[in-house]
Scaffold this active site. Structure first.
Site, PDB file in Angstrom:
ATOM      1  N   GLU A   1      20.291  95.452 -35.160  1.00  0.00           N
ATOM      2  CA  GLU A   1      20.795  94.167 -34.657  1.00  0.00           C
ATOM      3  C   GLU A   1      22.236  93.908 -35.099  1.00  0.00           C
ATOM      4  OE1 GLU A   1      17.592  90.980 -34.657  1.00  0.00           O
ATOM      5  OE2 GLU A   1      16.785  92.412 -36.094  1.00  0.00           O
TER       6      GLU A   1
ATOM      7  N   SER B   1      14.057  91.417 -33.317  1.00  0.00           N
ATOM      8  CA  SER B   1      14.591  91.496 -31.951  1.00  0.00           C
ATOM      9  C   SER B   1      13.808  92.433 -31.038  1.00  0.00           C
ATOM     10  CB  SER B   1      16.063  91.920 -31.981  1.00  0.00           C
ATOM     11  OG  SER B   1      16.883  90.806 -32.196  1.00  0.00           O
TER      12      SER B   1
ATOM     13  N   ARG C   1       2.376  80.733 -22.003  1.00  0.00           N
ATOM     14  CA  ARG C   1       3.820  80.499 -21.963  1.00  0.00           C
ATOM     15  C   ARG C   1       4.415  80.766 -23.341  1.00  0.00           C
ATOM     16  NH1 ARG C   1       3.677  74.465 -19.744  1.00  0.00           N
ATOM     17  NH2 ARG C   1       5.941  74.628 -19.987  1.00  0.00           N
TER      18      ARG C   1
ATOM     19  N   ASP D   1       7.803  80.922 -33.139  1.00  0.00           N
ATOM     20  CA  ASP D   1       7.439  81.305 -31.772  1.00  0.00           C
ATOM     21  C   ASP D   1       5.938  81.148 -31.550  1.00  0.00           C
ATOM     22  OD1 ASP D   1      10.088  82.013 -31.799  1.00  0.00           O
ATOM     23  OD2 ASP D   1       9.736  84.177 -31.779  1.00  0.00           O
TER      24      ASP D   1
ATOM     25  N   GLU E   1       5.006  84.158 -34.452  1.00  0.00           N
ATOM     26  CA  GLU E   1       5.720  84.590 -35.650  1.00  0.00           C
ATOM     27  C   GLU E   1       6.820  83.609 -35.994  1.00  0.00           C
ATOM     28  OE1 GLU E   1       7.159  88.449 -34.561  1.00  0.00           O
ATOM     29  OE2 GLU E   1       8.950  87.663 -33.585  1.00  0.00           O
TER      30      GLU E   1
ATOM     31  N   ASN F   1      10.923  83.562 -37.430  1.00  0.00           N
ATOM     32  CA  ASN F   1      12.146  84.336 -37.601  1.00  0.00           C
ATOM     33  C   ASN F   1      13.065  83.516 -38.502  1.00  0.00           C
ATOM     34  OD1 ASN F   1      14.754  85.485 -37.257  1.00  0.00           O
ATOM     35  ND2 ASN F   1      14.155  86.314 -35.277  1.00  0.00           N
TER      36      ASN F   1
ATOM     37  N   SER G   1      22.317  80.955 -28.120  1.00  0.00           N
ATOM     38  CA  SER G   1      21.024  81.399 -28.644  1.00  0.00           C
ATOM     39  C   SER G   1      20.036  80.232 -28.649  1.00  0.00           C
ATOM     40  CB  SER G   1      21.173  81.945 -30.059  1.00  0.00           C
ATOM     41  OG  SER G   1      21.999  83.092 -30.085  1.00  0.00           O
TER      42      SER G   1
END
EC number: 6.3.2.4
Length: 367
Positions: free
Chosen positions: A18, A194, A230, A304, A317, A319, A328
């Site tokens: 990344e 990612s 979703r 998420d 998860e 992040n 972003s």
């Protein structure tokens, strides 16, 4: 810090896959940070892990890293009483390499996984974002899920296996995954970001290939049940009393939100705020805060979820250092919630100092 501008080191690049995402995030922060409050110095880390003072992310995106020697290669002096950077060739650095806070913008391994945070803790310096534990739990999908389960947060079914165990007994593991998870399923390296190394397997042949791919990236592999729903994300900001943003929805152009779908111009889009009933929004925000606290995150995180047709929520998860360009999801969610990009940077720096000051209250010996 009241008598001068706060000296911030923006740290970016790194060894992970990344690397370019980090440069883009750093460039956005460099452009937007409030220069009336902060003096900003930059340190870029190349893909070999060497640290260089004064490199600008925008230049690196266009030209790549210069040859060794063209910019001062530096290292952090791990001296809790006098932390600073020094140039390896003895060149002088601005303000003798001293600073007030480090703002890491390093996504993935060796930046987001607790290793960098451990170095900064040893040097006793303030920094933005999560600490060692929050970063390492946030990176390791297996241990992350264990922390979520401890707090009784709803997860998809999953199986964790070691690379060595799989290669010693591949047929046994394939049969176990088929019995416990079934198809389709997602196969992921436990410690990577990612969507790198992630595959969706629809049958035994694809599962075997997916396991081999994930094993290229990590010794630990997580296989997850496919959830039809979703893809919803919530941004979290804070330390011990975190706040959650409005939710946003990912509309991926591919079958799942792959690396290419995230960072290539292939038609994926974001919907902010996500059109959801208020009771679902309330639940998402509550779970996002709980997930943040479950892994002991601090500063920032993006959490998420999946939301099914029946409005059931499944936590996917966390992040702890999400992409941070102006477009972003993390900053866009806060913008929609009422915090513009530049102010969000202010908050994260303030939260870094708050966390540092809180830690200074704790004794580490009986002396």
């Amino acid at each position: 810090m009241e008598n001068h501008k706060i000296r911030v080191i923006l740290l970016f690049g790194g060894r992970s896959g990344e690397h370019e995402v980090s440069l883009n995030s750093a460039q956005s922060i460099f452009k937007a940070i409030d220069r009336s409050r902060f003096d900003v110095e930059t340190i870029g880390i190349n893909k070999q892990g060497q640290w260089f003072w004064g490199l600008l992310p925008q230049t690196l995106l266009k030209e790549g890293f210069p040859e060794t020697g063209e910019a001062p290669q530096v290292t952090l002096v791990v001296d809790p009483s006098n932390p600073r950077f020094i140039a390896l060739d003895g060149r002088p650095l601005p303000n003798d390499g001293k600073f007030d806070l480090i703002f890491p913008v390093l996504h993935g391994p060796y930046g987001e996984d607790g290793t960098l945070q451990g170095l900064l803790e040893m040097a006793n310096v303030p920094y933005a974002g999560s600490g060692v534990l929050g970063s390492s739990l946030g990176m390791d999908k297996d241990r992350m899920k264990a922390a979520f389960l401890d707090k009784k947060l709803p997860l998809a079914r999953f199986v964790t296996l070691l690379r060595s165990d799989y290669f010693n007994h591949p047929d046994n593991w394939v049969a176990d995954i088929e019995a416990k998870i079934g198809y389709p399923c997602f196969v992921k390296p436990a410690n990577l970001g990612s969507s790198v190394g992630i595959s969706k397997a629809h049958d035994r042949s694809e599962l075997i290939q997916a396991l081999k791919l994930a094993a290229d990236y990590d010794r630990k592999i997580v296989v997850e049940e496919n959830i039809v729903g979703r893809e919803i994300e919530v941004a979290v900001l804070g330390n011990d009393q975190p706040k959650a943003s409005l939710p946003g929805e990912i509309l991926p152009a591919e079958e799942f939100y792959s690396y290419e779908a995230k960072y290539s111009d292939i038609g994926s889009s974001l919907k902010i705020p996500a059109p959801l009933p208020q009771f679902v929004i309330d639940q998402l925000q509550k779970m996002a805060r709980e997930a943040f606290l479950a892994v002991d995150a601090s500063g920032l995180s993006r959490v998420d979820f999946f939301v099914t047709e029946k409005n059931e929520i499944v936590l996917n998860e966390i992040n702890t250092l999400p992409g941070f360009t102006e477009i972003s999801m993390y900053p866009k969610l806060w913008e929609a919630t009422g915090i513009p990009y530049s102010k969000l940077i202010d908050h994260l720096i303030d939260l870094g100092f708050e966390r540092y000051q809180e830690k200074q209250k704790s004794r580490i010996s009986r002396d």
